[in-house]
Write an enzyme that holds these catalytic residues in place. Structure first.
Site, PDB file in Angstrom:
ATOM      1  N   GLY A  17       0.724  -1.059   0.002  1.00 31.65           N
ATOM      2  CA  GLY A  17       0.206  -0.170  -0.070  1.00 31.65           C
ATOM      3  C   GLY A  17       0.900   1.225  -0.129  1.00 31.65           C
ATOM      4  O   GLY A  17       0.662   2.347   0.725  1.00 31.65           O
ATOM      5  N   THR A  19       1.375   3.592  -2.561  1.00 30.23           N
ATOM      6  CA  THR A  19       1.324   4.499  -3.462  1.00 30.23           C
ATOM      7  C   THR A  19       0.779   6.018  -2.875  1.00 30.23           C
ATOM      8  O   THR A  19       0.755   6.851  -3.592  1.00 30.23           O
ATOM      9  CB  THR A  19       0.354   4.119  -4.522  1.00 30.23           C
ATOM     10  OG1 THR A  19      -1.227   3.960  -3.722  1.00 30.23           O
ATOM     11  CG2 THR A  19       0.618   2.920  -5.169  1.00 30.23           C
ATOM     12  N   TYR A 156     -13.942  -2.627  11.481  1.00 32.74           N
ATOM     13  CA  TYR A 156     -12.736  -1.886  11.336  1.00 32.74           C
ATOM     14  C   TYR A 156     -11.830  -2.350  12.473  1.00 32.74           C
ATOM     15  O   TYR A 156     -10.705  -2.751  12.335  1.00 32.74           O
ATOM     16  CB  TYR A 156     -12.932  -0.514  10.889  1.00 32.74           C
ATOM     17  CG  TYR A 156     -11.411   0.250  10.771  1.00 32.74           C
ATOM     18  CD1 TYR A 156     -10.612   0.170   9.636  1.00 32.74           C
ATOM     19  CD2 TYR A 156     -10.933   1.105  11.846  1.00 32.74           C
ATOM     20  CE1 TYR A 156      -9.568   0.571   9.566  1.00 32.74           C
ATOM     21  CE2 TYR A 156      -9.737   1.832  11.571  1.00 32.74           C
ATOM     22  CZ  TYR A 156      -9.161   1.369  10.522  1.00 32.74           C
ATOM     23  OH  TYR A 156      -7.624   2.025  10.217  1.00 32.74           O
TER      24      TYR A 156
END
Length: 256
Positions: A17, A19, A156
């Site tokens: 992850g 980016t 979450y």
């Protein structure tokens, strides 16, 4: 003042992850401190933009893939081995946010979040472990929500508690190889994901709960990840570092 500019010379760090947000900031931090860096992401356009922004030449490898897909992780490991031959640091950062009352959580959303936030982290570690050198370091991105209950974050928070627990169990399992495993629990960090989850009109109320009086930055998290991955944290293992400006531990003074 300690000079950290060469802490990772000759080492290779993987950031899933990578980016944008915390992942991209961590990639930049490791690169600035001498590392070769591997970043992953699902979107090739964003990957290309991140590589251009990092401007690290042949010290940067970008691999497109889904962290929740073990086949993509196999391809990632093969690509890293072919290019760099080894890993010294794994920052399992890829994850997504999702907030809703428990009654609104669908099975599809449950599967999506657990696939990315838990399954993805688990298999990222498993698939890259053969490349990780003895006395290497793993850092897992968890969340402050595993330390303090927040309405609407049941799913979450549970996924983040699961990956935090990996820092305990993996620290024990990988101890014989000298591999340290820790997690970081960011608070309110200004990232694209943060802005997508929290409307602008709520920002004032949210920051009022933070003792430091501000949101965190991706660089705040990147610095903590670099510390945990470095030899300076050689005796830090199985721990969680909360990077939240005091959100969990302190009550913000809101008296005017």
């Amino acid at each position: 003042m300690t000079n950290h500019s060469a802490r990772f010379d000759g080492k290779t760090a993987l950031i899933t992850g990578g980016t944008s947000g915390m992942g991209l900031a961590a990639a930049r931090r490791f690169l600035d401190e001498g590392a070769r860096v591997v970043i992953t992401g699902r979107d090739q356009v964003r990957l290309d933009a991140a590589v251009k922004e990092l401007d690290g030449g042949d010290r940067v490898l970008a691999v497109r893939g889904d962290a929740a897909d073990p086949a993509d992780l196999d391809a990632l490991a093969a690509g890293v081995e072919d290019r760099f031959g080894r890993l010294d640091v794994v920052f399992a950062n890829a994850g997504v946010a999702s907030f809703q009352p428990i009654g609104d959580v669908t099975e599809a959303e449950f599967d999506r979040l657990t696939d990315i936030n838990f399954k993805g982290v688990f298999f990222t570690v498993q698939k890259t472990l053969p490349l990780l050198v003895d006395h290497g370091a793993i850092v897992i991105n968890a969340s402050w929500t595993l330390h303090r209950g927040m309405s609407g974050a049941t799913l979450y928070s549970a996924t983040k508690a699961a990956v935090h627990n990996l820092s305990h169990t993996l620290a024990a399992e990988l101890g014989p190889r000298g591999i340290r495993v820790n997690s970081v629990s960011p608070g309110y960090i200004e990232t694209p994901m943060f802005h997508a989850a929290i409307p602008e009109e709520d920002h004032e109320d949210v920051v009022a709960a933070v003792a430091a009086g501000r949101f965190g930055t991706s660089e705040d998290v990147a610095g903590a990840v670099a510390f945990l991955a470095s030899d300076e944290a050689a005796y830090v293992n199985g721990q969680d570092l909360i990077i939240d400006g005091g959100l969990v531990a302190a009550i913000a003074d809101q008296i005017v």
